[in-house]
Design an enzyme around this catalytic site. Structure first.
Site, mmCIF file in Angstrom:
data_model
loop_
_atom_site.group_PDB
_atom_site.id
_atom_site.type_symbol
_atom_site.label_atom_id
_atom_site.label_comp_id
_atom_site.label_asym_id
_atom_site.label_seq_id
_atom_site.Cartn_x
_atom_site.Cartn_y
_atom_site.Cartn_z
ATOM 1 N N GLY A 1 2.383 7.865 2.332
ATOM 2 C CA GLY A 1 2.464 7.077 3.547
ATOM 3 C C GLY A 1 1.135 7.136 4.281
ATOM 4 O O GLY A 1 0.218 6.375 3.997
ATOM 5 N N LEU B 1 0.831 -1.200 0.000
ATOM 6 C CA LEU B 1 0.000 0.000 0.000
ATOM 7 C C LEU B 1 0.868 1.255 0.000
ATOM 8 O O LEU B 1 0.667 2.169 -0.806
ATOM 9 C CB LEU B 1 -0.929 -0.004 1.223
ATOM 10 C CG LEU B 1 -1.858 1.207 1.390
ATOM 11 C CD1 LEU B 1 -2.859 1.280 0.231
ATOM 12 C CD2 LEU B 1 -2.605 1.134 2.726
ATOM 13 N N THR B 2 1.852 1.319 0.885
ATOM 14 C CA THR B 2 2.671 2.520 1.073
ATOM 15 C C THR B 2 3.580 2.789 -0.117
ATOM 16 O O THR B 2 4.143 1.867 -0.715
ATOM 17 C CB THR B 2 3.515 2.379 2.341
ATOM 18 O OG1 THR B 2 2.650 2.169 3.462
ATOM 19 C CG2 THR B 2 4.358 3.619 2.594
ATOM 20 N N GLU B 3 3.747 4.071 -0.436
ATOM 21 C CA GLU B 3 4.655 4.504 -1.497
ATOM 22 C C GLU B 3 5.578 5.603 -0.966
ATOM 23 O O GLU B 3 5.307 6.177 0.099
ATOM 24 C CB GLU B 3 3.858 5.026 -2.699
ATOM 25 C CG GLU B 3 2.973 3.972 -3.336
ATOM 26 C CD GLU B 3 2.287 4.464 -4.605
ATOM 27 O OE1 GLU B 3 2.563 5.609 -5.036
ATOM 28 O OE2 GLU B 3 1.464 3.709 -5.157
ATOM 29 N N PRO B 4 6.653 5.916 -1.694
ATOM 30 C CA PRO B 4 7.559 6.967 -1.224
ATOM 31 C C PRO B 4 6.858 8.293 -0.934
ATOM 32 O O PRO B 4 7.224 9.002 0.006
ATOM 33 C CB PRO B 4 8.564 7.107 -2.381
ATOM 34 C CG PRO B 4 8.593 5.746 -3.005
ATOM 35 C CD PRO B 4 7.183 5.238 -2.905
ATOM 36 N N GLU C 1 1.423 0.495 9.927
ATOM 37 C CA GLU C 1 -0.031 0.319 9.802
ATOM 38 C C GLU C 1 -0.817 1.499 10.360
ATOM 39 O O GLU C 1 -1.884 1.340 10.960
ATOM 40 C CB GLU C 1 -0.472 -1.005 10.434
ATOM 41 C CG GLU C 1 0.096 -2.195 9.678
ATOM 42 C CD GLU C 1 -0.539 -3.509 10.051
ATOM 43 O OE1 GLU C 1 -1.739 -3.537 10.330
ATOM 44 O OE2 GLU C 1 0.189 -4.516 10.049
#
Length: 396
Positions: A142, A136-139, A374
């Site tokens: 967040g 899910l997270t990207e640079p 999370e």
């Protein structure tokens, strides 16, 4: 060296069933035998303990919350919390590996996947033949996960994925990864969809392995998609509802992070209790000093309070209730309490707490992730406030 193996049974604020007691004992004995002797070597080398993870799969711990018809153990979240706490009381790296596999990657397939997808993936994942990851997270996305830039463009009966995910637990070792990507930018969070991508798919690879403060034996990496083609049937759920499903996944995932924090805090407290009863200063053990006793009292009380919040969320989850508020409360409180307990444990050890020969140094480094992963503590407070305010609508 104590690695969270001596917790008094009185620290459990509820009565375990016979099966739960057996599960707890089995995991504790496994952790003492298979994990504890290697904790610092894995940490120093940043080594992923794949062989141990496979053994946990054989024990059913990679399919704790999934039905037997899919190869799972068929247990509930109360049992799951016990399992994660026991593992994390010895090594949080193992705890978070198991938690991410169960709560995130595998659970997204279980919750949003169709029957064909469940039958294809979950038996392999639940038995430990395969390992799961969740992207899910990207640079640049967040806490604001809805601002994802990874795209999935449909071309006939295929989707073409392009983008980068970051901070992905199990990234280098996952055989099946759930990825959330933009399918319609104009629809905001309702333009995000989820897909299963298998290891070895052309255009998909794990990138940089992160060099971390703590949880160093847990694998954390980038995932890179460069014109990665996957079949349209790899779409999980309905196109455009990937973000909604991800939030449902996180409701359960945050319970496991609370359990992760509990385990590490308990490990640190166990080590501190042993130390203060052995360390002598000014002619007596430091446990005899009132200032030390007050620290111990606060640590033990906060740990029990955190466990009660976590178990409440688990019980409600098992009952089929929506647990957005309860899981966020458990995650917020447990993670922040765990950081305080590990900090105090280092203080109780004095100079030795700063040395890698003693376990509290590692717990102190490892536990901080629980206030970030999370959903940060700040995000949890936003969620809790929103849910509480829903219960008290404006009148006028």
């Amino acid at each position: 060296m104590n690695r969270g193996l001596e917790s008094p049974e009185s620290l459990y604020p509820f009565v375990l069933t016979e099966d739960q007691e057996h599960l707890r004992r089995e995991i504790r004995e496994f952790a003492a035998r298979e994990i504890a002797p290697h904790v610092m070597a894995w940490d120093e080398a940043g080594e992923f303990p794949l062989a141990v993870i496979k053994k946990l799969g054989a024990m059913g711990l990679l399919g704790v919350i999934f039905p037997p018809e899919y190869g799972g153990a068929g247990l509930g979240y109360v049992d799951y919390v016990l399992a994660i706490e026991e593992l994390s009381a010895v090594d949080g790296s193992v705890g978070i590996t198991v938690a991410a596999h169960n709560s995130l990657g595998t659970n997204h397939i279980f919750l949003a996947g169709n029957e064909e997808q469940r039958e294809k993936y979950i038996p392999r994942l639940a038995t430990g033949e395969w390992l799961a990851a969740w992207g899910l997270t990207e640079p640049g996305a967040g806490s604001d996960a809805g601002n994802a830039k990874t795209t999935a463009v449909k071309k006939g009966d295929r989707y073409l994925l392009n983008g980068v995910k970051t901070f992905i637990t199990n990234g280098h070792y996952a055989d099946a990864t759930v990825v959330v990507a933009v399918t319609d930018k104009s629809k905001g969070t309702h333009g995000l969809s989820a897909f299963v991508v298998e290891k070895g798919t052309p255009g998909f690879r794990a990138g940089k392995k992160e060099n971390k403060l703590g949880l160093r034996a847990s694998n954390t990496s980038e995932l890179i998609f460069e014109d990665c083609e996957i079949p349209a049937e790899n779409l999980l759920g309905v196109e455009g509802e990937g973000f909604v499903d991800a939030m449902r996944v996180l409701d359960g995932g945050r319970i496991s992070i609370a359990a992760l924090a509990l385990g590490m805090a308990r490990g640190a407290l166990d080590a501190a209790l042993k130390y203060v009863k052995e360390r002598r200063q000014f002619g007596k053990t430091i446990a005899e000093f009132q200032g030390i006793q007050w620290k111990i009292a606060d640590m033990a009380t906060e740990l029990d309070a955190a466990r009660l919040l976590t178990q409440r969320a688990a019980v409600l989850k098992d009952a089929g209730r929506t647990v957005t508020r309860e899981s966020s409360m458990a995650k917020l409180f447990s993670s922040e309490v765990a950081v305080r307990i590990c900090d105090e444990a280092v203080q109780l050890f004095g100079g030795y707490g700063f040395i890698k020969d003693f376990p509290v140094e590692k717990f102190y480094r490892d536990v901080k992730l629980c206030t970030i992963g999370e959903g940060t503590s700040e995000i949890q407070r936003m969620i809790i406030a929103r849910e509480v305010l829903k219960l008290h609508p404006s009148r006028g």
